[in-house]
Design a protein around this motif. Structure first.
Motif, PDB file in Angstrom:
ATOM      1  N   GLY A 145      21.162 103.153  60.052  1.00  0.00           N
ATOM      2  CA  GLY A 145      20.632 104.445  59.612  1.00  0.00           C
ATOM      3  C   GLY A 145      19.929 104.299  58.287  1.00  0.00           C
ATOM      4  O   GLY A 145      20.114 103.301  57.590  1.00  0.00           O
ATOM      5  N   PRO A 146      19.115 105.281  57.932  1.00  0.00           N
ATOM      6  CA  PRO A 146      18.398 105.206  56.662  1.00  0.00           C
ATOM      7  C   PRO A 146      19.343 105.399  55.481  1.00  0.00           C
ATOM      8  O   PRO A 146      20.512 105.735  55.653  1.00  0.00           O
ATOM      9  CB  PRO A 146      17.389 106.352  56.761  1.00  0.00           C
TER      10      PRO A 146
ATOM     11  N   VAL B 288      12.724 104.025  66.074  1.00  0.00           N
ATOM     12  CA  VAL B 288      11.662 104.992  65.749  1.00  0.00           C
ATOM     13  C   VAL B 288      11.618 106.078  66.819  1.00  0.00           C
ATOM     14  O   VAL B 288      11.505 107.268  66.514  1.00  0.00           O
ATOM     15  CB  VAL B 288      10.299 104.275  65.633  1.00  0.00           C
ATOM     16  N   GLN B 289      11.761 105.652  68.082  1.00  0.00           N
ATOM     17  CA  GLN B 289      11.693 106.634  69.176  1.00  0.00           C
ATOM     18  C   GLN B 289      12.835 107.635  69.101  1.00  0.00           C
ATOM     19  O   GLN B 289      12.653 108.831  69.284  1.00  0.00           O
ATOM     20  CB  GLN B 289      11.731 105.892  70.515  1.00  0.00           C
ATOM     21  N   ILE B 290      14.038 107.127  68.790  1.00  0.00           N
ATOM     22  CA  ILE B 290      15.209 108.013  68.799  1.00  0.00           C
ATOM     23  C   ILE B 290      15.290 108.874  67.538  1.00  0.00           C
ATOM     24  O   ILE B 290      15.593 110.065  67.601  1.00  0.00           O
ATOM     25  CB  ILE B 290      16.510 107.192  68.956  1.00  0.00           C
ATOM     26  N   THR B 291      15.008 108.248  66.398  1.00  0.00           N
ATOM     27  CA  THR B 291      15.253 108.974  65.136  1.00  0.00           C
ATOM     28  C   THR B 291      13.990 109.562  64.533  1.00  0.00           C
ATOM     29  O   THR B 291      14.064 110.447  63.678  1.00  0.00           O
ATOM     30  CB  THR B 291      15.873 108.042  64.081  1.00  0.00           C
TER      31      THR B 291
ATOM     32  N   ALA C  12      27.150 117.782  53.407  1.00  0.00           N
ATOM     33  CA  ALA C  12      27.904 117.126  54.482  1.00  0.00           C
ATOM     34  C   ALA C  12      27.415 115.689  54.592  1.00  0.00           C
ATOM     35  O   ALA C  12      26.317 115.433  55.087  1.00  0.00           O
ATOM     36  CB  ALA C  12      27.683 117.864  55.788  1.00  0.00           C
ATOM     37  N   ALA C  13      28.210 114.748  54.083  1.00  0.00           N
ATOM     38  CA  ALA C  13      27.803 113.334  54.126  1.00  0.00           C
ATOM     39  C   ALA C  13      27.944 112.786  55.537  1.00  0.00           C
ATOM     40  O   ALA C  13      27.118 111.990  55.992  1.00  0.00           O
ATOM     41  CB  ALA C  13      28.638 112.522  53.149  1.00  0.00           C
ATOM     42  N   VAL C  14      29.009 113.183  56.215  1.00  0.00           N
ATOM     43  CA  VAL C  14      29.279 112.728  57.581  1.00  0.00           C
ATOM     44  C   VAL C  14      29.787 113.924  58.367  1.00  0.00           C
ATOM     45  O   VAL C  14      30.594 114.706  57.861  1.00  0.00           O
ATOM     46  CB  VAL C  14      30.333 111.591  57.577  1.00  0.00           C
ATOM     47  N   GLU C  15      29.306 114.078  59.592  1.00  0.00           N
ATOM     48  CA  GLU C  15      29.670 115.264  60.377  1.00  0.00           C
ATOM     49  C   GLU C  15      29.907 114.868  61.837  1.00  0.00           C
ATOM     50  O   GLU C  15      29.039 114.264  62.465  1.00  0.00           O
ATOM     51  CB  GLU C  15      28.516 116.279  60.290  1.00  0.00           C
ATOM     52  N   SER C  16      31.084 115.150  62.347  1.00  0.00           N
ATOM     53  CA  SER C  16      31.409 114.952  63.768  1.00  0.00           C
ATOM     54  C   SER C  16      31.076 113.544  64.271  1.00  0.00           C
ATOM     55  O   SER C  16      30.470 113.377  65.329  1.00  0.00           O
ATOM     56  CB  SER C  16      30.650 115.955  64.645  1.00  0.00           C
ATOM     57  N   VAL C  17      31.460 112.552  63.515  1.00  0.00           N
ATOM     58  CA  VAL C  17      31.165 111.165  63.920  1.00  0.00           C
ATOM     59  C   VAL C  17      32.273 110.636  64.821  1.00  0.00           C
ATOM     60  O   VAL C  17      33.450 110.637  64.445  1.00  0.00           O
ATOM     61  CB  VAL C  17      30.984 110.266  62.678  1.00  0.00           C
ATOM     62  N   THR C  18      31.888 110.231  66.013  1.00  0.00           N
ATOM     63  CA  THR C  18      32.849 109.714  66.982  1.00  0.00           C
ATOM     64  C   THR C  18      32.321 108.407  67.569  1.00  0.00           C
ATOM     65  O   THR C  18      31.167 108.334  67.983  1.00  0.00           O
ATOM     66  CB  THR C  18      33.067 110.728  68.123  1.00  0.00           C
TER      67      THR C  18
ATOM     68  N   ALA D 296      21.382 111.474  58.964  1.00  0.00           N
ATOM     69  CA  ALA D 296      21.856 112.676  58.264  1.00  0.00           C
ATOM     70  C   ALA D 296      23.320 112.976  58.588  1.00  0.00           C
ATOM     71  O   ALA D 296      23.702 114.123  58.825  1.00  0.00           O
ATOM     72  CB  ALA D 296      20.974 113.867  58.608  1.00  0.00           C
ATOM     73  N   GLY D 297      24.125 111.912  58.605  1.00  0.00           N
ATOM     74  CA  GLY D 297      25.568 112.083  58.782  1.00  0.00           C
ATOM     75  C   GLY D 297      26.031 112.239  60.211  1.00  0.00           C
ATOM     76  O   GLY D 297      27.230 112.397  60.458  1.00  0.00           O
TER      77      GLY D 297
END
Lengths: 245, 342
Positions: free
Chosen positions: B55-56, B321-324, B36-42, B228-229
């Motif tokens: 994103g990384p 860093v805090q969020i991800t 899954a390259a991209v998932e539920s992106v809104t 991660a998508g």
């Protein structure tokens, strides 16, 4: 109007950029002429026998010229991602592919007339039915170009396109009645001849040059038109499926 | 760098029923086989906004841009560009958008001038108009002297600038940029950031992906973190920075550090967090003010030679860093490694 500006500029850019690339010169010009020279020397006949060879070498020049050019204009641009620029342009995919193939069709037609001009210096071409010959060349160029497009879209490297093309091109040299009639082939090979577009193009050319066609011209033209349509639709589907992921 | 105009004369107008939303993506998903390259992106991007997707490597940024620009078909979700439904017709908004891909994908055999003229022709610009616009952009990007040189012979910075120029040749209302300054020298990156700021001021909607967090902080109005998508957070830069406003960070530079320093520091100052991963640098994090006097004295007694101690302003990097939980430096190095083909 805007779409036609884009169409014209894609076509002109390809002609300016790719016509003189080494693969096109070697496969599109040198190879067919060398092949003809070999047949000519082997036959041991005089210049008058050139007319019998002319349909074959013309068809060969068109086939190798168009398929070689497509391998460069499409596969190369896909590989270095510049083809994405075209996919992002406000242009229908159909028009885009017609623009990309237009340059190859013109190249194929121009290639066809290289052996014709050379033959004109050595033999009398006044008996050729040009009204059949020229449309036949055009139809062969369109069908070969669309065959090249199917191949170019299916692979990812230029050398793969050239190699894959040879799987079709070399059998066609023997199976399509270019230098000897389809009727002289072993019986089991003949059906194969009639599923290859060049058989119908070569037959038209034989009819125009020395009236030795085996099929009615209407059938040849219809078959070539069907091949053109089918190959173009297949390429379009491939681009949509493989390149717009 | 000269300013680049985005005039209205030849710019493609927004549709009359255009809302304030320039880009809208809802529930986007894209799979490559099992992955899954991209998932539920809104998310949505307002007209005239600079929106950053961070994103990384491998997070799905390029896949998302490809879906938005019609180069990839989403497996699920809807896309609207300038109010046009691009879900069923991915190429419906091509006349409104400009795209600057992460690769410099112009034609190596053509000159810089011819490349721009050709790209202008793809958008139906007439001969005089495309020549004028090509010259204008070559001047603006400082490439006028190299205009007659082949693109294949350009330096990386020149290639990047010409690729960017090609992306805006038709004065698009919405501009997509994939890693616009990656691999550029400082001066070229600065020029490009200045250009993007100019385009923003002129009203262009900008959607960009980058892994340079300080660049995103400087340029973007709003940011989405993609990991991660999936989008893990979308907010304005100001709101994101609020998350780390109550934190105090001090960076101590030393020319010599004794072994096992981190353990000694943690034992001596249990309320502080220490990061000694980089040679010669000690990063101190605390929830209250850090008094550097005792810290420096402790370090010198432990055998370190302290050069300076400075308080760092909380940055988007800290938020990221805090969020991800992903170190920004690691992300940057990974991206550079991938680009250099190691």
């Amino acid at each position: 109007m805007k779409r036609w500006i884009a169409f014209w500029n894609i076509l002109v850019k390809d002609m300016r950029t790719y016509y003189l690339k080494p693969p096109n010169i070697s496969w599109g010009l040198i190879f067919p002429l060398a092949w003809t020279g070999m047949f000519f020397v082997k036959s041991g006949a005089g210049p008058e026998s050139l007319l019998a060879l002319l349909p074959g070498v013309v068809a060969l020049s068109v086939l190798f010229g168009t398929t070689s050019l497509l391998a460069v204009t499409v596969t190369f641009e896909k590989r270095n991602r510049s083809f994405e620029r075209l996919l992002l342009a406000p242009l229908s995919l159909e028009l885009l592919l017609l623009a990309k193939t237009g340059g190859a069709i013109i190249f194929g037609v121009a290639n066809a007339f290289v052996p014709v001009i050379m033959a004109a210096c050595l033999a009398d071409l006044s008996h050729i039915a040009w009204s059949t010959f020229v449309p036949a060349v055009l139809l062969i160029a369109v069908a070969s170009t669309f065959l090249g497009l199917v191949i170019a879209v299916a692979v990812s490297e230029v050398f793969e396109a050239q190699t894959f093309s040879n799987f079709f091109r070399f059998p066609m040299v023997f199976l399509c009645g270019l230098f000897f009639p389809v009727e002289s082939l072993p019986l089991f090979l003949r059906p194969l001849s009639y599923v290859l577009p060049l058989t119908y193009g070569a037959d038209l050319l034989h009819g125009a040059v020395d009236s030795t066609n085996a099929l009615p011209p209407v059938l040849d033209v219809s078959a070539l038109a069907l091949f053109c349509l089918g190959l173009f639709v297949a390429s379009l589907g491939n681009v949509k499926r493989k390149w717009i992921l | 760098m000269n300013r680049v105009r985005r005039g209205s004369a030849s710019a493609a107008p927004y549709p009359k029923n255009m809302t304030a939303t320039a880009i809208s993506a809802e529930g986007l998903a894209k799979h490559f086989g099992e992955v899954a390259a991209v998932e539920s992106v809104t998310f949505s991007v307002l007209r005239g906004e600079v929106f950053g997707l961070l994103g990384p490597n491998g997070a799905g940024k390029t896949t998302t841009i490809n879906m938005l620009t019609g180069l990839a078909r989403p497996d699920a979700g809807t896309i609207r560009i300038a109010g046009l439904d691009c879900t069923a017709r991915p190429r419906a908004a091509q006349h409104l958008i400009g795209v600057v891909p992460d690769d410099n994908n112009l034609y190596p055999e053509l000159t810089g001038f011819d490349n721009l003229r050709f790209c202008a022709a793809l958008y139906g610009m007439r001969k005089a108009e495309r020549q004028g616009r090509a010259r204008e952009l070559l001047d603006a990007f400082g490439l006028a002297e190299a205009a007659g040189g082949k693109f294949g012979g350009y330096s990386r910075g020149m290639k990047r600038k010409l690729t960017l120029a090609a992306g805006i040749i038709h004065q698009p209302e919405i501009l997509f940029l994939d890693e616009p300054t990656t691999g550029l020298d400082v001066a070229s990156a600065r020029q490009i950031r200045q250009l993007l700021a100019d385009l923003h001021r002129a009203g262009t909607t900008i959607f960009l992906t980058t892994h340079y967090l300080e660049e995103a902080e400087r340029l973007c109005d709003r940011i989405a973190f993609l990991v991660a998508g999936r989008i893990v957070r979308t907010d304005t830069v100001e709101n994101l920075l609020q998350l780390v406003r109550g934190r105090y960070v001090v960076q101590v530079t030393c020319t010599r550090t004794p072994p096992s320093l981190a353990e000694k520091l943690t034992a001596a100052f249990p309320d502080f967090g220490f990061d000694t991963a980089k040679p010669g640098l000690i990063r101190v994090e605390a929830t209250g003010p850090v008094h550097v006097g005792p810290l420096v004295r402790f370090l010198e007694e432990a055998g370190a030679e302290v050069v300076e101690a400075v308080r760092l302003r909380p940055s988007l990097e800290d938020v990221f860093v805090q969020i991800t939980g992903i170190e920004a430096e690691a992300m940057r190095k990974e991206k550079e490694r991938v680009r250099s083909g190691e």
